[in-house]
Design an enzyme around this catalytic site. Structure first.
Site, short mmCIF file in Angstrom:
data_model
loop_
_atom_site.label_atom_id
_atom_site.label_comp_id
_atom_site.label_asym_id
_atom_site.label_seq_id
_atom_site.Cartn_x
_atom_site.Cartn_y
_atom_site.Cartn_z
N GLU A 24 0.96 -1.26 0.13
CA GLU A 24 0.00 -0.04 0.11
C GLU A 24 0.75 1.25 -0.01
OE1 GLU A 24 -2.69 -0.29 3.22
OE2 GLU A 24 -3.92 -1.60 2.05
N GLY A 92 -4.69 -15.92 -6.39
CA GLY A 92 -5.34 -16.67 -7.49
C GLY A 92 -5.59 -18.04 -7.20
N TYR A 130 -13.56 -7.48 -5.40
CA TYR A 130 -14.66 -7.61 -4.54
C TYR A 130 -15.78 -7.34 -5.26
CZ TYR A 130 -10.97 -6.56 -1.21
OH TYR A 130 -9.68 -6.47 -0.17
#
Length: 166
Positions: A24, A92, A130
């Site tokens: 981040e 994944g 999401y």
């Protein structure tokens, strides 16, 4: 495999928190140490919880760190997902989905009304993931934060003490 975190997982969880902070672009802001995380998750007044994802060898490769929140409108608790992270080389393979499914199961089993989290607006892979699960962005809300000197200044302000009723 997804399971609740155990005290023996604290070092792995701490490492994952730092990896997430690096991802981040905020590594310098991350200062947690294992003892703090242990206290938050397993101490006498623990208010945070975690689930971990393990690979086939039993190595922790992902985490969901969360706490309960409360909806005044629904009158019940929910879960706020503070951090969801799966190491890049293990993405994944369904770990992220499985971690979110475990939290959704916590909500359903406990009668909680919602599972909420935030995502950085530039994190398009996560946003797409999401959305694929049916999650809906809450674009009409703006998140605010008080920290550092601003938090200390307001916290020290006698005008906002509990005696004032505000």
């Amino acid at each position: 495999m997804i399971r609740r975190a155990r005290p023996a997982d604290v070092d792995a969880l701490t490492a994952l928190v730092y990896e997430l902070a690096e991802y981040e672009k905020a590594r310098a802001e991350c200062t947690v140490v294992p003892e703090q995380l242990h206290t938050a998750l397993f101490g006498r007044d623990a208010a945070a919880f975690a689930h971990v994802a393990e690979d086939a060898q039993g190595t922790v490769v992902g985490m969901a760190l969360w706490f309960r929140n409360f909806s005044t409108w629904d009158g019940v608790h929910g879960i706020y997902l503070e951090d969801l992270y799966v190491r890049p080389e293990h993405r994944g393979h369904g770990h992220g989905r499985a971690l979110l499914a475990a939290l959704a199961r916590e909500c359903v089993d406990r009668g909680y009304s919602r599972l909420s989290w935030s995502v950085l607006d530039w994190n398009t892979p996560s946003i797409g993931f999401y959305r694929s699960l049916g999650a809906v962005p809450q674009d009409e809300w703006t998140t605010f934060r008080l920290s550092g000197q601003a938090l200390a200044a307001l916290g020290g302000d006698q005008a906002t003490s509990s005696a004032s009723g505000a």
